[in-house]
Design a protein around this motif. Structure first.
Motif, PDB file in Angstrom:
ATOM      1  N   THR A  12       0.848  -1.192   0.000  1.00 49.85           N
ATOM      2  CA  THR A  12       0.000   0.000   0.000  1.00 49.85           C
ATOM      3  C   THR A  12       0.882   1.241   0.000  1.00 49.85           C
ATOM      4  OG1 THR A  12      -1.767  -1.116   1.221  1.00 49.85           O
ATOM      5  CG2 THR A  12      -1.731   1.281   1.327  1.00 49.85           C
ATOM      6  N   SER A  13       0.673   2.138  -0.952  1.00 44.57           N
ATOM      7  CA  SER A  13       1.451   3.374  -1.013  1.00 44.57           C
ATOM      8  C   SER A  13       0.632   4.539  -0.466  1.00 44.57           C
ATOM      9  CB  SER A  13       1.872   3.664  -2.459  1.00 44.57           C
ATOM     10  OG  SER A  13       0.823   4.281  -3.188  1.00 44.57           O
ATOM     11  N   ASN A  14       1.198   5.730  -0.521  1.00 48.18           N
ATOM     12  CA  ASN A  14       0.486   6.908  -0.025  1.00 48.18           C
ATOM     13  C   ASN A  14      -0.696   7.295  -0.916  1.00 48.18           C
ATOM     14  OD1 ASN A  14       2.407   7.653  -2.040  1.00 48.18           O
ATOM     15  ND2 ASN A  14       2.240   9.782  -1.428  1.00 48.18           N
ATOM     16  N   PHE A  15      -0.873   6.606  -2.044  1.00 46.89           N
ATOM     17  CA  PHE A  15      -2.057   6.853  -2.861  1.00 46.89           C
ATOM     18  C   PHE A  15      -3.295   6.154  -2.292  1.00 46.89           C
ATOM     19  CE2 PHE A  15       1.014   8.379  -5.912  1.00 46.89           C
ATOM     20  CZ  PHE A  15       0.333   9.397  -6.547  1.00 46.89           C
ATOM     21  N   SER A  16      -3.117   5.314  -1.277  1.00 46.37           N
ATOM     22  CA  SER A  16      -4.252   4.817  -0.497  1.00 46.37           C
ATOM     23  C   SER A  16      -4.448   5.799   0.650  1.00 46.37           C
ATOM     24  CB  SER A  16      -3.972   3.410   0.046  1.00 46.37           C
ATOM     25  OG  SER A  16      -3.926   2.466  -0.994  1.00 46.37           O
ATOM     26  N   PHE A  17      -5.422   6.671   0.527  1.00 46.12           N
ATOM     27  CA  PHE A  17      -5.557   7.844   1.391  1.00 46.12           C
ATOM     28  C   PHE A  17      -5.609   7.463   2.866  1.00 46.12           C
ATOM     29  CE2 PHE A  17      -8.315  11.361   3.105  1.00 46.12           C
ATOM     30  CZ  PHE A  17      -7.324  12.322   3.057  1.00 46.12           C
ATOM     31  N   LEU A  18      -4.733   8.084   3.668  1.00 43.41           N
ATOM     32  CA  LEU A  18      -4.646   7.908   5.115  1.00 43.41           C
ATOM     33  C   LEU A  18      -4.309   6.473   5.527  1.00 43.41           C
ATOM     34  CD1 LEU A  18      -7.570  10.150   6.432  1.00 43.41           C
ATOM     35  CD2 LEU A  18      -5.131  10.701   6.264  1.00 43.41           C
ATOM     36  N   ARG A  19      -3.620   5.749   4.649  1.00 47.03           N
ATOM     37  CA  ARG A  19      -3.213   4.377   4.973  1.00 47.03           C
ATOM     38  C   ARG A  19      -1.733   4.143   4.694  1.00 47.03           C
ATOM     39  NH1 ARG A  19      -7.459   1.073   6.259  1.00 47.03           N
ATOM     40  NH2 ARG A  19      -9.533   1.874   5.771  1.00 47.03           N
ATOM     41  N   GLY A  20      -1.282   4.404   3.504  1.00 49.74           N
ATOM     42  CA  GLY A  20       0.121   4.178   3.182  1.00 49.74           C
ATOM     43  C   GLY A  20       0.998   5.339   3.611  1.00 49.74           C
ATOM     44  N   ALA A  21       2.160   5.022   4.198  1.00 43.83           N
ATOM     45  CA  ALA A  21       3.052   6.064   4.725  1.00 43.83           C
ATOM     46  C   ALA A  21       4.275   6.297   3.855  1.00 43.83           C
ATOM     47  CB  ALA A  21       3.489   5.704   6.142  1.00 43.83           C
ATOM     48  N   HIS A  23       5.949   6.712  -0.340  1.00 44.10           N
ATOM     49  CA  HIS A  23       5.735   6.891  -1.777  1.00 44.10           C
ATOM     50  C   HIS A  23       6.037   5.577  -2.499  1.00 44.10           C
ATOM     51  CE1 HIS A  23       5.339  11.271  -1.439  1.00 44.10           C
ATOM     52  NE2 HIS A  23       6.377  11.241  -0.616  1.00 44.10           N
ATOM     53  N   GLY A  24       5.414   5.416  -3.644  1.00 42.33           N
ATOM     54  CA  GLY A  24       5.659   4.224  -4.440  1.00 42.33           C
ATOM     55  C   GLY A  24       7.121   4.056  -4.811  1.00 42.33           C
ATOM     56  N   GLU A  25       7.800   5.181  -5.101  1.00 46.15           N
ATOM     57  CA  GLU A  25       9.218   5.128  -5.456  1.00 46.15           C
ATOM     58  C   GLU A  25      10.055   4.564  -4.300  1.00 46.15           C
ATOM     59  OE1 GLU A  25       8.015   9.416  -6.469  1.00 46.15           O
ATOM     60  OE2 GLU A  25       7.001   7.694  -5.552  1.00 46.15           O
ATOM     61  N   VAL A  51       2.167   4.687 -11.674  1.00 46.90           N
ATOM     62  CA  VAL A  51       2.978   5.392 -12.668  1.00 46.90           C
ATOM     63  C   VAL A  51       4.366   5.694 -12.117  1.00 46.90           C
ATOM     64  CG1 VAL A  51       3.167   7.455 -14.087  1.00 46.90           C
ATOM     65  CG2 VAL A  51       0.936   6.366 -13.773  1.00 46.90           C
ATOM     66  N   ARG A  52       4.433   6.346 -10.964  1.00 45.97           N
ATOM     67  CA  ARG A  52       5.732   6.658 -10.368  1.00 45.97           C
ATOM     68  C   ARG A  52       6.456   5.388  -9.950  1.00 45.97           C
ATOM     69  NH1 ARG A  52       4.189  11.791  -6.399  1.00 45.97           N
ATOM     70  NH2 ARG A  52       3.485  13.203  -8.051  1.00 45.97           N
ATOM     71  N   ALA A  53       5.711   4.413  -9.481  1.00 45.69           N
ATOM     72  CA  ALA A  53       6.327   3.152  -9.094  1.00 45.69           C
ATOM     73  C   ALA A  53       6.942   2.453 -10.305  1.00 45.69           C
ATOM     74  CB  ALA A  53       5.292   2.245  -8.424  1.00 45.69           C
ATOM     75  N   GLY A  61      15.782  -1.571 -12.103  1.00 43.57           N
ATOM     76  CA  GLY A  61      15.921  -2.839 -12.802  1.00 43.57           C
ATOM     77  C   GLY A  61      15.147  -3.998 -12.227  1.00 43.57           C
ATOM     78  N   ILE A  62      13.981  -3.719 -11.594  1.00 36.65           N
ATOM     79  CA  ILE A  62      13.117  -4.816 -11.154  1.00 36.65           C
ATOM     80  C   ILE A  62      11.753  -4.662 -11.830  1.00 36.65           C
ATOM     81  CG2 ILE A  62      14.327  -4.973  -8.959  1.00 36.65           C
ATOM     82  CD1 ILE A  62      11.858  -3.791  -7.595  1.00 36.65           C
ATOM     83  N   ARG A  63      10.940  -5.674 -11.717  1.00 30.85           N
ATOM     84  CA  ARG A  63       9.634  -5.672 -12.356  1.00 30.85           C
ATOM     85  C   ARG A  63       8.583  -5.117 -11.403  1.00 30.85           C
ATOM     86  NH1 ARG A  63       5.929 -10.988 -13.534  1.00 30.85           N
ATOM     87  NH2 ARG A  63       4.114  -9.911 -14.362  1.00 30.85           N
ATOM     88  N   LEU A  64       7.706  -4.272 -11.901  1.00 32.44           N
ATOM     89  CA  LEU A  64       6.543  -3.828 -11.130  1.00 32.44           C
ATOM     90  C   LEU A  64       5.342  -4.674 -11.522  1.00 32.44           C
ATOM     91  CD1 LEU A  64       5.210  -1.785  -9.170  1.00 32.44           C
ATOM     92  CD2 LEU A  64       4.586  -0.461 -11.198  1.00 32.44           C
TER      93      LEU A  64
END
Length: 224
Positions: A12-21, A23-25, A51-53, A61-64
């Protein structure tokens, strides 16, 4: 870099509002630093974080593994990963459908919707939370029937998530899930339900939880 076989899919990234702490990067770069060959970002009812992830995954060099967590009105939550471009389009349309039904910031989806847009999707069903002493001591008959229904629709593209919750009953809990997995024919997938890329984000994670739950740190208790 020595790659490990394990891939974390429940992130879960910060794009899950008020849950992820994180960034995807940050999550992707940490996965790469730990030796993971891939990582799955699955935010709640959105693809906004991929997108950012994806750009970060390309840089290191890893797969998303692109996906979303679907929180349903009448069924269990699940991680949904499209297996090709056409399935990605169907997942996008499914999320658009759910958001158009709801107020801004919300999404309304049902089991029927998931079935209608399910071609090419791989799902990992998240079992409900329960604690020792709950009636039945397990996920419950309703969940089992829902899992059986999803298995009937998705076939060998349906899995069951299993995570350590570190509450003292993990052995019993995982044994019960193993039984459900065998009865429904849904292989178990190990996940860690990641919400941050490192322990340094624990304080921020706790603050987000308190905002979401409308409580103070002193009142939060086990909600943290």
């Amino acid at each position: 870099m020595n790659m490990m076989d394990y891939v974390e899919l429940q992130v879960t990234s910060n794009f899950s509002f008020l849950r992820g702490a994180s960034h995807g990067e940050e999550l992707v770069r940490t996965a790469a630093a730990l030796g993971h060959g891939a990582v799955g970002i699955a935010d709640r009812n959105t693809l906004a974080g991929v997108v950012r992830a994806f750009m970060a995954a390309r840089d290191v060099g890893i797969r998303l593994v692109v996906g979303a967590r679907l929180d349903l009105e009448d069924g269990p939550s699940m991680l949904c990963f499209p297996s090709d471009r056409a399935a990605y389009g169907r997942l996008s349309r499914l999320l658009t459908l759910g958001k158009r039904r709801a107020e801004k910031g919300s999404c309304r989806l049902t089991l029927e919707d998931v079935g209608d847009y399910g071609d090419g999707q791989i799902i990992v069903v998240i079992p409900p939370d329960w604690a020792p002493g709950d009636d039945g001591g397990g996920p419950g008959d309703v969940f089992v029937k829902q899992l059986e229904g999803l298995k009937a629709v998705f076939g060998d593209r349906c899995y069951l998530a299993a995570s350590h919750l570190y509450r003292g009953d993990d052995g019993r809990r995982l044994a019960l899930l193993h039984g459900v997995s065998g009865a429904c024919g849904t292989p178990m997938v190990a996940t860690n339900d990641v919400h941050a890329h490192g322990a340094s984000r624990r304080v921020l994670q706790d603050v987000l939880t308190c905002i979401r739950e409308h409580c103070t740190i002193d009142e939060a208790g086990y909600r943290l």
